[in-house]
Design an enzyme around this catalytic site. Structure first.
Site, mmCIF file in Angstrom:
data_model
loop_
_atom_site.group_PDB
_atom_site.id
_atom_site.type_symbol
_atom_site.label_atom_id
_atom_site.label_comp_id
_atom_site.label_asym_id
_atom_site.label_seq_id
_atom_site.Cartn_x
_atom_site.Cartn_y
_atom_site.Cartn_z
ATOM 1 N N ARG A 80 1.052 -1.072 -0.590
ATOM 2 C CA ARG A 80 -0.242 0.028 0.036
ATOM 3 C C ARG A 80 1.202 1.279 -0.065
ATOM 4 O O ARG A 80 1.279 1.351 0.723
ATOM 5 C CB ARG A 80 -0.878 0.409 1.543
ATOM 6 C CG ARG A 80 -1.686 -0.631 1.202
ATOM 7 C CD ARG A 80 -2.862 -1.028 2.320
ATOM 8 N NE ARG A 80 -3.959 0.622 1.898
ATOM 9 C CZ ARG A 80 -4.441 0.882 3.186
ATOM 10 N NH1 ARG A 80 -4.594 -0.105 4.494
ATOM 11 N NH2 ARG A 80 -5.324 1.546 2.726
ATOM 12 N N GLN A 194 -14.585 1.943 8.182
ATOM 13 C CA GLN A 194 -13.850 1.794 9.676
ATOM 14 C C GLN A 194 -13.870 1.935 10.581
ATOM 15 O O GLN A 194 -14.171 1.886 11.735
ATOM 16 C CB GLN A 194 -12.541 2.340 8.878
ATOM 17 C CG GLN A 194 -10.775 1.553 8.103
ATOM 18 C CD GLN A 194 -11.718 2.254 7.077
ATOM 19 O OE1 GLN A 194 -12.027 2.468 5.917
ATOM 20 N NE2 GLN A 194 -10.973 1.844 5.987
ATOM 21 N N ASP A 235 -1.821 9.505 7.873
ATOM 22 C CA ASP A 235 -1.112 8.477 7.288
ATOM 23 C C ASP A 235 0.159 9.073 6.907
ATOM 24 O O ASP A 235 1.182 7.754 6.606
ATOM 25 C CB ASP A 235 -1.840 8.317 5.755
ATOM 26 C CG ASP A 235 -2.989 6.739 6.706
ATOM 27 O OD1 ASP A 235 -4.162 7.443 6.932
ATOM 28 O OD2 ASP A 235 -2.466 5.292 6.904
ATOM 29 N N ASN A 245 -4.817 11.499 5.781
ATOM 30 C CA ASN A 245 -5.374 10.233 6.048
ATOM 31 C C ASN A 245 -6.750 9.947 5.604
ATOM 32 O O ASN A 245 -6.492 10.260 4.405
ATOM 33 C CB ASN A 245 -5.480 11.634 7.273
ATOM 34 C CG ASN A 245 -6.104 10.285 8.151
ATOM 35 O OD1 ASN A 245 -5.663 9.885 9.268
ATOM 36 N ND2 ASN A 245 -7.269 10.849 9.012
HETATM 37 C C1 LIG Z 1 -3.114 5.802 13.051
HETATM 38 S S1 LIG Z 1 -4.685 5.960 12.254
HETATM 39 C C2 LIG Z 1 -4.538 6.915 11.492
HETATM 40 C C3 LIG Z 1 -4.798 6.076 10.451
HETATM 41 O O1 LIG Z 1 -4.087 5.113 9.208
HETATM 42 C C4 LIG Z 1 -6.189 6.125 9.433
HETATM 43 O O2 LIG Z 1 -6.448 7.081 10.664
HETATM 44 C C5 LIG Z 1 -6.433 5.913 8.406
HETATM 45 O O3 LIG Z 1 -6.380 6.759 7.677
HETATM 46 C C6 LIG Z 1 -6.204 4.568 8.344
HETATM 47 O O4 LIG Z 1 -7.180 4.222 6.986
HETATM 48 P P1 LIG Z 1 -7.182 2.306 6.343
HETATM 49 O O5 LIG Z 1 -7.117 2.525 4.957
HETATM 50 O O6 LIG Z 1 -8.473 1.717 7.199
HETATM 51 O O7 LIG Z 1 -5.344 1.458 6.753
#
Ligand SMILES: CSC[C@@H](O)[C@@H](O)C(=O)COP(=O)(O)O
Length: 363
Positions: A80, A194, A235, A245
């Site tokens: 990713r 999520q 992220d 994010n």
């Molecule tokens: C510590 S959590 C910060 C991010 O990783 C979270 O908000 C997020 O966007 C996660 O995305 P995901 O696609 O579920 O991996």
């Protein structure tokens, strides 16, 4: 939310399969790197800090099982693109492995160095989580002197994504334990939910007062004066302070600015990326359109790619499905890290936080 397991038939990385939550708490045993790459792509393991930890353990797994470590590291790093933690974790373990081999050490010693690097990252993330919660709670006290916070969060940033209790969610949890959380507003976080599946699950487990809302209900919630602060994770934070994010974070920042509500980003320094100059250079993961056009309920054995889901749109509908968006630093009230709080968010401040973290963190 993951653990290393030694077994007679060889080691494994055991993950809580987040695709099945909240319906089922089932573990996924990864005994090779392709299985872990698949778990990362399908979001069985997800969230920036945990991706870094999982990536590091993935390298340790490759080394312990005698796979080509450099090739495995490449596969993991490319699983990713947006969370900077993934590549960082992978490189930390691969570098530890390489250093031992370069010094004439055995393959076993190199494998054990890779595992040591993963364990250290895991431990350091738990510690970072504790410190972010404490800095974040102090910041809320300054920003909202009346107490009794109504916090809005997006996506999932709790123990499910961390070696500890998480990032933004850990701040909300600290507020709850301090008796200061009036309500946690949880965005459902379309399309993979999520917020609904994971944050609500964690909030319920912790006995927090929470309410779920459809993402498009946030505007009316702000307009009604029901949000005191937005707290979200990240992220990747670029050198200029731009924050990538979960998609839907940027519209919340715009709403927050319009309604004079603080927008607080909580992320460990391992999420800062000074080598990416600006927000528009951050690679944003584009995910399959069927995540938008179909719904696959979380259930044992379900695989959206293989089984498809219930159609929500006409057959053949095209979809736009970026996994993340970027919030410019001017809309961010503060960035909370384990090394302290940056407010206002400036490029110089990000560089300073990053320099401070190099003493305790990884490159
Ligand atoms: C510590 S959590 C910060 C991010 O990783 C979270 O908000 C997020 O966007 C996660 O995305 P995901 O696609 O579920 O991996």
């Amino acid at each position: 939310m993951l653990r290393w397991e030694e077994a007679p038939e060889g080691p494994a990385l055991v993950l809580l399969d987040q695709t099945l939550l909240p319906a089922e708490e089932a573990e996924l045993r990864c005994t090779d790197v392709p299985a872990l790459v698949e778990a990362i792509r399908t979001l069985a393991v997800r969230g920036a800090p945990l991706l870094g930890i999982a990536g590091a353990y993935g390298v340790a797994l490759a080394a312990a099982r005698g796979y080509d470590v450099e090739e495995s590291a490449g596969l993991l790093e490319r699983a990713r693109p947006t969370a900077v933690n993934l590549g960082r974790g992978v490189r930390a373990a691969a570098d530890a492995h390489r250093r031992v081999l370069a010094g004439g050490g055995s393959a076993e010693a190199a494998a054990s160095a890779a595992l040591g690097a993963a364990e250290e990252l895991h431990r350091a993330d738990a510690e970072a989580s504790r410190r972010m919660a404490s800095h974040g709670l102090a910041l809320l006290g300054e920003l909202l002197p009346g107490g009794g916070y109504r916090l809005l969060t997006h996506c999932n940033s709790g123990a499910l994504v961390s070696g500890g209790e998480g990032t933004a969610f850990a701040v909300a949890l600290a507020a709850h334990r301090a008796g200061e959380l009036r309500r946690l507003w949880v965005d459902e976080t379309r399309p993979l939910l999520q917020g609904a599946r994971l944050t609500a699950f964690e909030a319920a487990r912790n006995g927090m007062p929470y309410s779920l809302l459809a993402d498009n209900a946030a505007g009316s919630l702000f307009a009604a004066g029901e949000v005191d602060a937005v707290v979200i994770g990240a992220d990747r934070i670029a050198a200029d302070g731009s924050v990538a994010n979960k998609v839907g974070s940027y519209p919340l920042a715009v709403l927050a600015r319009y309604h004079h509500v603080p927008f607080v980003v909580v992320a460990p320094t391992t999420t800062l990326d000074v080598s990416t100059a600006r927000g528009d250079s951050i690679e944003i993961e584009q995910r399959p359109g069927r995540e938008v056009t179909e719904f696959t309920p979380p259930r044992a054995g379900a695989d959206a790619a293989r089984d498809g889901g219930v159609s929500l749109a006409p057959l053949g509908a095209q979809a736009y499905n970026p996994a993340f968006d970027v919030t410019p630093p001017g809309l961010v009230t503060a960035v909370v890290t384990e090394e302290g709080v940056l407010s206002p968010v400036t490029g110089g401040g990000i560089a300073e936080l990053c320099a401070r973290s190099r003493r305790v963190s990884m490159s």
